[in-house]
Design an enzyme around this catalytic site. Structure first.
Site, mmCIF file in Angstrom:
data_model
loop_
_atom_site.group_PDB
_atom_site.id
_atom_site.type_symbol
_atom_site.label_atom_id
_atom_site.label_comp_id
_atom_site.label_asym_id
_atom_site.label_seq_id
_atom_site.Cartn_x
_atom_site.Cartn_y
_atom_site.Cartn_z
ATOM 1 N N ASP A 1 0.837 -1.201 0.000
ATOM 2 C CA ASP A 1 0.000 0.000 0.000
ATOM 3 C C ASP A 1 0.869 1.247 0.000
ATOM 4 O O ASP A 1 0.872 2.024 0.961
ATOM 5 C CB ASP A 1 -0.937 -0.012 1.221
ATOM 6 C CG ASP A 1 -1.979 -1.115 1.127
ATOM 7 O OD1 ASP A 1 -2.349 -1.487 -0.006
ATOM 8 O OD2 ASP A 1 -2.422 -1.615 2.178
ATOM 9 N N ASP B 1 -5.782 -6.723 -6.072
ATOM 10 C CA ASP B 1 -6.949 -6.472 -5.223
ATOM 11 C C ASP B 1 -7.685 -5.223 -5.692
ATOM 12 O O ASP B 1 -7.590 -4.170 -5.078
ATOM 13 C CB ASP B 1 -6.473 -6.334 -3.764
ATOM 14 C CG ASP B 1 -7.624 -6.197 -2.789
ATOM 15 O OD1 ASP B 1 -8.760 -6.578 -3.144
ATOM 16 O OD2 ASP B 1 -7.379 -5.709 -1.671
ATOM 17 N N LEU B 2 -8.437 -5.362 -6.788
ATOM 18 C CA LEU B 2 -9.174 -4.212 -7.317
ATOM 19 C C LEU B 2 -10.674 -4.332 -7.060
ATOM 20 O O LEU B 2 -11.440 -3.454 -7.431
ATOM 21 C CB LEU B 2 -8.879 -4.037 -8.817
ATOM 22 C CG LEU B 2 -7.396 -3.788 -9.158
ATOM 23 C CD1 LEU B 2 -7.213 -3.616 -10.658
ATOM 24 C CD2 LEU B 2 -6.847 -2.572 -8.420
ATOM 25 N N LYS B 3 -11.093 -5.401 -6.421
ATOM 26 C CA LYS B 3 -12.504 -5.590 -6.008
ATOM 27 C C LYS B 3 -13.485 -5.206 -7.101
ATOM 28 O O LYS B 3 -14.309 -4.302 -6.942
ATOM 29 C CB LYS B 3 -12.791 -4.805 -4.723
ATOM 30 C CG LYS B 3 -11.932 -5.227 -3.546
ATOM 31 C CD LYS B 3 -12.371 -4.554 -2.249
ATOM 32 C CE LYS B 3 -11.541 -4.969 -1.072
ATOM 33 N NZ LYS B 3 -10.122 -4.527 -1.121
ATOM 34 N N PHE B 4 -13.443 -5.945 -8.225
ATOM 35 C CA PHE B 4 -14.338 -5.640 -9.336
ATOM 36 C C PHE B 4 -15.798 -5.783 -8.913
ATOM 37 O O PHE B 4 -16.172 -6.734 -8.222
ATOM 38 C CB PHE B 4 -14.074 -6.583 -10.521
ATOM 39 C CG PHE B 4 -12.681 -6.479 -11.081
ATOM 40 C CD1 PHE B 4 -12.083 -5.246 -11.292
ATOM 41 C CD2 PHE B 4 -11.972 -7.630 -11.416
ATOM 42 C CE1 PHE B 4 -10.799 -5.155 -11.827
ATOM 43 C CE2 PHE B 4 -10.695 -7.560 -11.941
ATOM 44 C CZ PHE B 4 -10.101 -6.317 -12.152
ATOM 45 N N HIS B 5 -16.623 -4.841 -9.338
ATOM 46 C CA HIS B 5 -18.058 -4.842 -9.026
ATOM 47 C C HIS B 5 -18.768 -4.150 -10.175
ATOM 48 O O HIS B 5 -18.811 -2.926 -10.240
ATOM 49 C CB HIS B 5 -18.297 -4.094 -7.707
ATOM 50 C CG HIS B 5 -19.687 -4.247 -7.184
ATOM 51 N ND1 HIS B 5 -20.098 -3.713 -5.992
ATOM 52 C CD2 HIS B 5 -20.761 -4.884 -7.687
ATOM 53 C CE1 HIS B 5 -21.363 -4.022 -5.776
ATOM 54 N NE2 HIS B 5 -21.794 -4.721 -6.808
ATOM 55 N N ARG C 1 -2.277 -8.657 13.131
ATOM 56 C CA ARG C 1 -1.264 -7.875 13.851
ATOM 57 C C ARG C 1 -0.441 -8.811 14.734
ATOM 58 O O ARG C 1 -0.994 -9.469 15.621
ATOM 59 C CB ARG C 1 -1.933 -6.805 14.732
ATOM 60 C CG ARG C 1 -2.489 -5.624 13.949
ATOM 61 C CD ARG C 1 -1.397 -4.841 13.255
ATOM 62 N NE ARG C 1 -1.866 -3.735 12.456
ATOM 63 C CZ ARG C 1 -2.199 -3.787 11.162
ATOM 64 N NH1 ARG C 1 -2.148 -4.940 10.522
ATOM 65 N NH2 ARG C 1 -2.568 -2.712 10.511
ATOM 66 N N GLN D 1 -7.058 -0.788 12.370
ATOM 67 C CA GLN D 1 -7.754 -2.077 12.394
ATOM 68 C C GLN D 1 -8.409 -2.231 13.765
ATOM 69 O O GLN D 1 -7.773 -2.022 14.788
ATOM 70 C CB GLN D 1 -6.773 -3.240 12.145
ATOM 71 C CG GLN D 1 -6.124 -3.209 10.773
ATOM 72 C CD GLN D 1 -7.048 -3.703 9.674
ATOM 73 O OE1 GLN D 1 -8.243 -3.938 9.879
ATOM 74 N NE2 GLN D 1 -6.498 -3.839 8.470
ATOM 75 N N ARG E 1 1.029 -2.733 6.985
ATOM 76 C CA ARG E 1 1.901 -1.868 7.790
ATOM 77 C C ARG E 1 2.850 -2.574 8.747
ATOM 78 O O ARG E 1 4.000 -2.119 8.898
ATOM 79 C CB ARG E 1 1.042 -0.814 8.516
ATOM 80 C CG ARG E 1 0.512 0.226 7.562
ATOM 81 C CD ARG E 1 -0.663 0.977 8.109
ATOM 82 N NE ARG E 1 -1.856 0.136 8.154
ATOM 83 C CZ ARG E 1 -3.057 0.559 8.522
ATOM 84 N NH1 ARG E 1 -3.228 1.809 8.901
ATOM 85 N NH2 ARG E 1 -4.090 -0.267 8.521
HETATM 86 O O1 C5P Z 1 -1.643 -2.323 6.929
HETATM 87 P P1 C5P Z 1 -2.625 -3.425 7.148
HETATM 88 O O2 C5P Z 1 -2.016 -4.725 7.579
HETATM 89 O O3 C5P Z 1 -3.775 -3.000 8.029
HETATM 90 O O4 C5P Z 1 -3.210 -3.669 5.686
HETATM 91 C C1 C5P Z 1 -4.258 -4.545 5.441
HETATM 92 C C2 C5P Z 1 -4.544 -4.606 3.975
HETATM 93 O O5 C5P Z 1 -5.721 -5.379 3.786
HETATM 94 C C3 C5P Z 1 -4.821 -3.271 3.303
HETATM 95 O O6 C5P Z 1 -4.389 -3.364 1.938
HETATM 96 C C4 C5P Z 1 -6.328 -3.145 3.366
HETATM 97 O O7 C5P Z 1 -6.848 -2.384 2.315
HETATM 98 C C5 C5P Z 1 -6.751 -4.592 3.205
HETATM 99 N N1 C5P Z 1 -8.051 -4.906 3.773
HETATM 100 C C6 C5P Z 1 -8.367 -4.714 5.107
HETATM 101 N N2 C5P Z 1 -9.611 -5.046 5.571
HETATM 102 C C7 C5P Z 1 -10.510 -5.557 4.739
HETATM 103 C C8 C5P Z 1 -10.207 -5.761 3.400
HETATM 104 C C9 C5P Z 1 -8.956 -5.428 2.947
HETATM 105 O O8 C5P Z 1 -7.550 -4.262 5.875
HETATM 106 N N3 C5P Z 1 -11.677 -5.900 5.206
#
Ligand code: C5P
Length: 234
Positions: A10, A59-63, A184, A193, A214
């Site tokens: 990201d 991960d472009l989540k097509f809809h 985490r 989160q 992250r």
């Molecule tokens: O930095 P972090 O570990 O929180 O990143 C999580 C990744 O997963 C990000 O790319 C975020 O967009 C994605 N994601 C998320 N929760 C969701 C779907 C996707 O955190 N429900």
């Protein structure tokens, strides 16, 4: 064990993403390219990453309507990605069209089809917000309903929140691949989160893949951070 760590790249710049990938490739399983990086850098970032031999999760989540989603999936197969996402709320016909396009395009190019992953309910939505969208009942029920529909439509994988894994494992076929963000490692920042599991907890609950952003890319030493996570899984 396959290496289940997918690093979310990201970051807004292609060079930063590629430098991170070079550093992390030996210790992780795949890299996720999301809308931010893809919109900034375009398909070139996917080609460059694939050229290093790394597996890519687009991960472009097509809809969209089935025909358009099928075309987008076929284009992703051309880019040779290993996983991609669509929204299950696009409906049964759309999901079937996406899976069929993945299979057909891959056969034409003589490569394995990518895993088409269904996104159920975005974790940013709570019951209140779902109600405003006309979806009554609780979030868990809606996740279950969409997961069942995805399975009936032939999808082989789902993206789910860490806390949904254990319940989904009871209801979806055993072969369904579950990919989860919201991970985490113990003792790290939770950032934005809200409900997280450690990598080990998520795997024990039944996840196949862990999406981690992250805690790896923003660490002082991303390679060491990824190695530690891998170590915690052994
Ligand atoms: O930095 P972090 O570990 O929180 O990143 C999580 C990744 O997963 C990000 O790319 C975020 O967009 C994605 N994601 C998320 N929760 C969701 C779907 C996707 O955190 N429900």
């Amino acid at each position: 064990m396959q290496n289940p760590i997918i690093v979310a790249l990201d970051v807004p710049k292609m060079e930063t993403a590629l430098a991170l990938a070079r550093q992390l490739a030996p210790v992780v399983g795949a890299f996720k390219i999301g809308s931010e990086l893809f919109t900034a850098a375009g398909p070139e970032v996917v080609r460059r990453l694939r050229a290093t031999g790394a597996a890519v999760f687009l991960d472009l989540k097509f809809h969209d309507i089935p025909n358009t989603v099928a075309g987008a999936v076929a284009a992703a197969v051309e880019l040779d990605v290993q996983m991609l996402t669509i929204h299950t709320s696009g409906g049964e016909e759309m999901m079937k069209a996406a899976e069929a396009a993945a299979q057909t395009a891959a056969r034409k190019l003589n490569r394995p089809p990518p895993l088409v992953l269904g996104v159920t309910v975005l974790t940013s939505l709570d019951s209140n917000e779902l109600n405003l969208l006309g979806v009554t009942g609780n979030v868990g029920r809606q996740v279950e309903r969409l997961a069942a529909l995805a399975s009936q439509s032939g999808l082989r994988g789902l993206v789910c929140s860490a806390l949904e894994i254990a319940d989904l494992r009871q209801t979806v076929p055993h072969s369904m691949q579950l990919i989860t963000p919201g991970i985490r490692p113990a003792g790290t920042e939770v950032d934005d989160q809200k409900r997280t599991l450690t990598p080990k907890e998520a795997m024990e609950a039944g996840a196949n893949w862990l999406v981690i952003g992250r805690p790896i890319y923003a660490a002082k030493n991303p390679r060491t951070a990824a190695e530690k996570i891998l170590e915690s899984l052994r």
